[in-house]
Motif scaffolding. Sequence first.
Motif, PDB file in Angstrom:
ATOM      1  N   ILE A 209       5.590  -7.474   0.326  1.00 60.58           N
ATOM      2  CA  ILE A 209       6.168  -7.549   1.602  1.00 60.58           C
ATOM      3  C   ILE A 209       6.777  -6.038   1.793  1.00 60.58           C
ATOM      4  CG2 ILE A 209       8.452  -8.376   2.524  1.00 60.58           C
ATOM      5  CD1 ILE A 209       6.509 -10.580  -0.047  1.00 60.58           C
ATOM      6  N   ASP A 210       6.798  -5.600   2.859  1.00 59.19           N
ATOM      7  CA  ASP A 210       7.090  -4.415   3.157  1.00 59.19           C
ATOM      8  C   ASP A 210       8.481  -4.230   3.464  1.00 59.19           C
ATOM      9  OD1 ASP A 210       7.128  -4.546   5.761  1.00 59.19           O
ATOM     10  OD2 ASP A 210       5.369  -3.590   6.154  1.00 59.19           O
ATOM     11  N   ALA A 211       9.175  -3.011   3.773  1.00 64.67           N
ATOM     12  CA  ALA A 211      10.443  -2.672   4.190  1.00 64.67           C
ATOM     13  C   ALA A 211      10.797  -3.099   5.262  1.00 64.67           C
ATOM     14  CB  ALA A 211      10.839  -1.071   3.993  1.00 64.67           C
TER      15      ALA A 211
ATOM     16  N   GLN B  23      -4.045  -6.785  10.300  1.00 69.37           N
ATOM     17  CA  GLN B  23      -4.241  -8.400  10.110  1.00 69.37           C
ATOM     18  C   GLN B  23      -3.571  -8.760   9.021  1.00 69.37           C
ATOM     19  OE1 GLN B  23      -8.097 -10.088  11.506  1.00 69.37           O
ATOM     20  NE2 GLN B  23      -8.644  -7.630  11.327  1.00 69.37           N
ATOM     21  N   GLY B  24      -2.752  -8.067   8.057  1.00 69.52           N
ATOM     22  CA  GLY B  24      -2.027  -8.583   6.971  1.00 69.52           C
ATOM     23  C   GLY B  24      -2.708  -8.420   5.705  1.00 69.52           C
ATOM     24  N   VAL B  25      -3.699  -7.661   5.676  1.00 69.53           N
ATOM     25  CA  VAL B  25      -4.442  -7.550   4.224  1.00 69.53           C
ATOM     26  C   VAL B  25      -4.312  -6.150   3.800  1.00 69.53           C
ATOM     27  CG1 VAL B  25      -6.753  -7.524   3.353  1.00 69.53           C
ATOM     28  CG2 VAL B  25      -6.111  -9.381   5.079  1.00 69.53           C
ATOM     29  N   PHE B  26      -4.003  -5.915   2.769  1.00 70.04           N
ATOM     30  CA  PHE B  26      -3.795  -4.552   2.076  1.00 70.04           C
ATOM     31  C   PHE B  26      -4.529  -4.496   1.201  1.00 70.04           C
ATOM     32  CE2 PHE B  26      -0.518  -2.356  -1.126  1.00 70.04           C
ATOM     33  CZ  PHE B  26      -0.982  -1.211  -0.787  1.00 70.04           C
ATOM     34  N   LEU B  27      -5.657  -3.322   1.511  1.00 70.46           N
ATOM     35  CA  LEU B  27      -6.502  -2.662   0.814  1.00 70.46           C
ATOM     36  C   LEU B  27      -6.290  -1.354   0.282  1.00 70.46           C
ATOM     37  CD1 LEU B  27      -9.625  -3.706   3.227  1.00 70.46           C
ATOM     38  CD2 LEU B  27      -8.728  -5.056   1.322  1.00 70.46           C
ATOM     39  N   THR B  28      -7.071  -0.993  -0.789  1.00 69.99           N
ATOM     40  CA  THR B  28      -6.856   0.499  -1.023  1.00 69.99           C
ATOM     41  C   THR B  28      -7.321   1.465  -0.394  1.00 69.99           C
ATOM     42  OG1 THR B  28      -9.049   0.240  -2.230  1.00 69.99           O
ATOM     43  CG2 THR B  28      -7.129   0.091  -3.681  1.00 69.99           C
ATOM     44  N   ALA B  29      -6.618   2.725  -0.422  1.00 67.97           N
ATOM     45  CA  ALA B  29      -6.241   3.406   0.921  1.00 67.97           C
ATOM     46  C   ALA B  29      -7.736   4.123   1.480  1.00 67.97           C
ATOM     47  CB  ALA B  29      -5.322   4.361   0.850  1.00 67.97           C
TER      48      ALA B  29
ATOM     49  N   VAL C   7       6.718  -0.617   0.174  1.00 68.77           N
ATOM     50  CA  VAL C   7       6.925  -1.960  -0.351  1.00 68.77           C
ATOM     51  C   VAL C   7       8.328  -2.282  -0.794  1.00 68.77           C
ATOM     52  CG1 VAL C   7       6.025  -3.488  -2.190  1.00 68.77           C
ATOM     53  CG2 VAL C   7       4.312  -2.158  -0.809  1.00 68.77           C
ATOM     54  N   GLU C   8       8.867  -3.728  -0.346  1.00 72.05           N
ATOM     55  CA  GLU C   8      10.182  -3.917  -0.734  1.00 72.05           C
ATOM     56  C   GLU C   8       9.937  -4.710  -1.934  1.00 72.05           C
ATOM     57  OE1 GLU C   8      12.943  -6.928   1.255  1.00 72.05           O
ATOM     58  OE2 GLU C   8      13.376  -4.960   1.891  1.00 72.05           O
TER      59      GLU C   8
END
Length: 445
Positions: A44-46, A411-417, A35-36
């Motif tokens: 927003i990631d690197a 699809q642009g959704v960040f969930l716990t791993a 993550v940036e």
Amino acid sequence: MNHERSRDLYGRALSVLSGGVNSSVRATRPYPFFVERGDGGHVIDADGNRYVDYVMGYGPLLYGHDAPEPVQAAVQKYASAGPMYGAPTEIEVEHAEFVARHVPSVEMIRFVNSGTEATVSAVRLARGATGRNKIVIMQGGYHGAQESTLVEGGPENPHPSTSGIPESFAEHTLPVPFNDEEAVAEVFEEHGDDIAGVLVEPILANMGIVAPVDGYHETLRDLCDEHGSLLIFDEVITGFRVGGLQCAQGKFGVTPDLTTFGKIIGGGFPVGAIGGRAELIEQFSPSGDVFQSGTFSGHPVTMAAGHEYLKYAAENDVYEHVNRLGEKLRRGIADICEDQAPEYTVVGSDSMFKTVFTREGPADLDGQCEAGCQQRADCPRFDYCPKTGADVAKADTERWERIFWQEMKDQGVFLTANQFESQFVCYAHTDEDIEETLEAYKEAL
């Protein structure tokens, strides 16, 4: 999505960080995105990819990545005044007073630096206050990286759940299944005279989110009262997330003797705390004989951030907003699962949510819990929904991690791993974010 820079950063990290990460849950497959920056309810990631963020730092970020102006102003004020002093400050007193006014169990509080440190100190306090050794914990519960609770097995055969802990350390820990009143009653019948306390999350929140069955916490309260043991609620995750400012104990109407806090109480900065009855908390040094101390405890920047975090929630519609979106999201996922994966169980409460990939379900879903499993006895899922950590462990975790999480990320959704960690809605999320997320669920499932 392009992840070239994240891949390169992970390659560098593997040379200098164990496993390339500083917390094991960040090691997603085949490699994590780096993550940036954060932006409201997004990260927003690197490589410039944007995601709707439901990890929220694993819980601390009630407001997302843009804290309200009073929080930002307080952080800047206290950071510019000096990093820390090794002496008390007024803001830690103000923060303690606020927490004590709102949380039912808290008359006095000791601030520390992490949820792990809070639970370590609470266990030590329970043993010191009662003169007893044994601690009851829930199988599948999580109380940080401490020797007394990294224990698995049953009450008759407890053993460490990780290498590096001597077998003898587990002898005084009694793991029982969550929601099993008979099992915990039997443990008290056999060991009651040596049980210092019961350490329990009001909702299992690191094991897929498991709600208590009706009357379970009342049973724990009664057993502790009968045997002179302490009831300790671990509200590191649920504190100021479930039940608003009264926390989960206010929502459930059960008051513990001690409560551990972390995450939200520090406004996004490293924090932990132990609160409870004054005659118990006063047994910490220097007023009592139970040693507890820390260089960074009550750090002024953390105290300022946490205080303004909670004050803003008290004065605005924060919980109304996040809980409404949480319910909308859980209802939407439940509808999708009914059509596409009726065996799956949607879980969560307030602004927490998860989908457990349970392998079996009822033939008829009419009358099911519509906004997340509440352990209703009249729900058709009641005999199928997870009641214990072991029930969640039986779910299709490999499918969740190897396919579903990857599809949601794409699809642009960040969930716990993984299948087990909670997910969170924040104040910066919008109805549009929820709709976008539901569309992603339809594709991923």
